[in-house]
Scaffold this motif. Structure first.
Motif, PDB file in Angstrom:
ATOM      1  N   TYR A   1       0.819  -1.203   0.000  1.00 19.59           N
ATOM      2  CA  TYR A   1       0.000   0.000   0.000  1.00 19.59           C
ATOM      3  C   TYR A   1       0.857   1.258   0.000  1.00 19.59           C
ATOM      4  O   TYR A   1       1.836   1.353   0.733  1.00 19.59           O
ATOM      5  CB  TYR A   1      -0.898   0.011   1.243  1.00 19.59           C
TER       6      TYR A   1
ATOM      7  N   MET B   1      -4.224  -1.851   8.174  1.00 17.46           N
ATOM      8  CA  MET B   1      -2.882  -1.547   7.680  1.00 17.46           C
ATOM      9  C   MET B   1      -1.887  -2.347   8.509  1.00 17.46           C
ATOM     10  O   MET B   1      -1.914  -2.285   9.743  1.00 17.46           O
ATOM     11  CB  MET B   1      -2.546  -0.059   7.871  1.00 17.46           C
TER      12      MET B   1
ATOM     13  N   ALA C   1      -6.183  -0.016  12.386  1.00 18.90           N
ATOM     14  CA  ALA C   1      -7.427  -0.070  11.622  1.00 18.90           C
ATOM     15  C   ALA C   1      -7.334   0.956  10.503  1.00 18.90           C
ATOM     16  O   ALA C   1      -6.823   2.057  10.710  1.00 18.90           O
ATOM     17  CB  ALA C   1      -8.605   0.260  12.535  1.00 18.90           C
TER      18      ALA C   1
ATOM     19  N   SER D   1       1.550  13.819   2.843  1.00 23.76           N
ATOM     20  CA  SER D   1       1.099  12.428   2.744  1.00 23.76           C
ATOM     21  C   SER D   1       0.809  11.836   4.121  1.00 23.76           C
ATOM     22  O   SER D   1       0.282  10.735   4.217  1.00 23.76           O
ATOM     23  CB  SER D   1       2.149  11.587   2.031  1.00 23.76           C
ATOM     24  N   ASN D   2       1.135  12.556   5.171  1.00 20.17           N
ATOM     25  CA  ASN D   2       0.840  12.053   6.508  1.00 20.17           C
ATOM     26  C   ASN D   2      -0.430  12.653   7.101  1.00 20.17           C
ATOM     27  O   ASN D   2      -0.684  12.542   8.298  1.00 20.17           O
ATOM     28  CB  ASN D   2       2.038  12.276   7.436  1.00 20.17           C
TER      29      ASN D   2
ATOM     30  N   LEU E   1      -4.580  12.440   6.582  1.00 17.45           N
ATOM     31  CA  LEU E   1      -5.714  11.820   5.890  1.00 17.45           C
ATOM     32  C   LEU E   1      -6.839  12.850   5.821  1.00 17.45           C
ATOM     33  O   LEU E   1      -7.242  13.404   6.848  1.00 17.45           O
ATOM     34  CB  LEU E   1      -6.188  10.568   6.638  1.00 17.45           C
TER      35      LEU E   1
ATOM     36  N   ASP F   1       1.518   8.229  10.631  1.00 17.57           N
ATOM     37  CA  ASP F   1       2.976   8.154  10.616  1.00 17.57           C
ATOM     38  C   ASP F   1       3.579   8.798  11.870  1.00 17.57           C
ATOM     39  O   ASP F   1       4.276   9.809  11.791  1.00 17.57           O
ATOM     40  CB  ASP F   1       3.505   8.843   9.342  1.00 17.57           C
TER      41      ASP F   1
END
Ligand code: ATP
Ligand code: MG
Length: 373
Positions: free
Chosen positions: A27, A51, A117, A225-226, A228, A241
């Protein structure tokens, strides 16, 4: 995934997953840990995702300390989110424990695996707009806000002296003197540019020594990217992260977000190394970040935020250059002179930040003032 490694299979077996495991897929494009997404189907037909990550031993030599921090931080955040009437399952990471109740699984080769999760209904991105930068600023600012009364000094320092810019510079100077691979002559311009900024390397470390900057819980990897983002509202709802979340300076969390995301890259043909600060993306992030933090940061912290962006950019240039001169051991390099080119790009960005510095400072002051928040 058909060629699932034996280790991955063993790691999955360490967990009591609901229903039937349908799929296991690599992923994302994270370059530190190995990340897999597991899809399970419960008896009632509902699909659930998890994950599973194998922690990088190279980046984190003490993964058990990383995991101890993870458990304490997410536990603390869960309470804060509940108190505020939020949904802890979406607003922070939820650790899934192993069958025997452990926070992580250690495989026979001593690799540490952890499961969380999957936060459904979210997306992450690397190509921002001012609106998404504001949302990311809110999310990272809120993260700092929620953790502001957590005793930062009780967390493990998962990467010691991570942002000690002066130490990174001293190391570079030593490597330049020793020049183990004879590459220094190829990097003279970059080295001179950096050495001319020796005083800048001291600004934040000196302020810290003078007791002007409190130690706080900081994320230390505040890349876009860290975050959501919620697919419906497009707000940044969850910070992921947490491996480098440790005691640190808020200035660097702000600075690294700016360095990594508030940028414009010039057309490839014209000048492949040119990187500019995008004032609109900078303003978006600053606005969101200060909306969450202006009321509890000290005046010195606020005033030094733009310096955080400059110094973290300089620091990364120093680290790339050191690695290039030493033979590319730390930052993976597949192209010739890749770390020298990376260094050049950071210096190009730094030059642009220096040119735009007065405007960067004015934007911080605009949103730090009570009426701007
Ligand atoms: P990087 O090297 O980019 O920092 P990493 O190897 O440290 O990555 P993470 O950042 O933890 O790995 O995860 C990689 C990506 O997976 C994240 O950018 C995020 O998009 C996604 N992700 C991680 N955990 C979750 C989760 N629990 N739910 C949904 N998405 C997640
Ligand atoms: Mg990441």
């Amino acid at each position: 995934m058909t060629d699932m490694t034996a280790e991955l299979r063993k790691a999955i077996q360490a967990y009591d997953l609901p229903g039937v495991l349908l799929k296991t897929e690599p992923y994302g494009d994270g370059h530190i840990n190995d990340t897999f997404c597991l899809t399970c189907r419960r008896e009632d037909g509902q699909l659930l995702h998890f994950m599973l990550q194998r922690l990088s031993r190279r980046a984190f030599p003490h993964p058990e300390e990383v995991m101890e921090n993870f458990v304490r931080i997410t536990g603390f955040l869960q309470k804060k989110i509940l108190e505020a009437g939020g949904d802890p399952a979406r607003e922070t990471l939820t650790l899934i424990r192993t069958r025997d109740g452990q926070a992580f699984y250690t495989d026979p080769r001593q690799n540490v695996w952890r499961m969380t999760a999957f936060v459904e209904g979210t997306f992450s991105l690397s190509d921002p707009t001012p609106g998404l930068m504001e949302a990311a600023g809110h999310a990272f600012g809120r993260f700092g806000r929620q953790l502001r009364d957590f005793p930062a000094e009780t967390l493990h320092e998962t990467i010691p002296s991570f942002h000690h810019t002066e130490l990174h510079l001293q190391k570079l100077k030593k490597i330049l003197r020793e020049d183990p691979l004879g590459r220094a002559a190829l990097a003279r311009t970059e080295a001179d540019f950096i050495l001319a900024r020796e005083a800048d390397c001291r600004i934040i470390t000196q302020a810290r020594r003078d007791g002007l900057l409190p130690l706080r819980v900081t994320h230390n990897d505040t890349r876009l990217s860290n975050v959501l983002f919620d697919v419906q509202s497009r707000q940044g709802i969850c910070i992921v992260d947490l491996d480098t979340t440790m005691p640190g300076l808020v200035i660097f969390d702000f600075g690294d977000a700016i360095r990594s995301a508030a940028i414009l890259q010039q057309g490839k043909k014209k000048d492949p190394e040119a990187v500019h600060l995008d004032p609109d993306l900078y303003e978006g992030f600053t606005r969101g970040f200060l909306a969450q933090t202006a009321d509890f940061l000290t005046k010195d912290e606020v005033d030094l935020l733009p310096w955080g962006a400059r110094i973290i950019t300089l620091e990364l240039a120093i680290r790339y250059l050191s690695d290039y001169l030493e033979g590319d051991h730390y930052f993976r390099s597949v192209l010739p002179q890749q770390n020298l080119l990376r260094c050049r790009r950071q210096l190009s960005l730094l030059k642009d930040m220096e040119a735009q510095f007065a405007a960067m400072q004015a934007i911080v002051q605009k949103y730090a003032a009570p009426s701007g928040a």
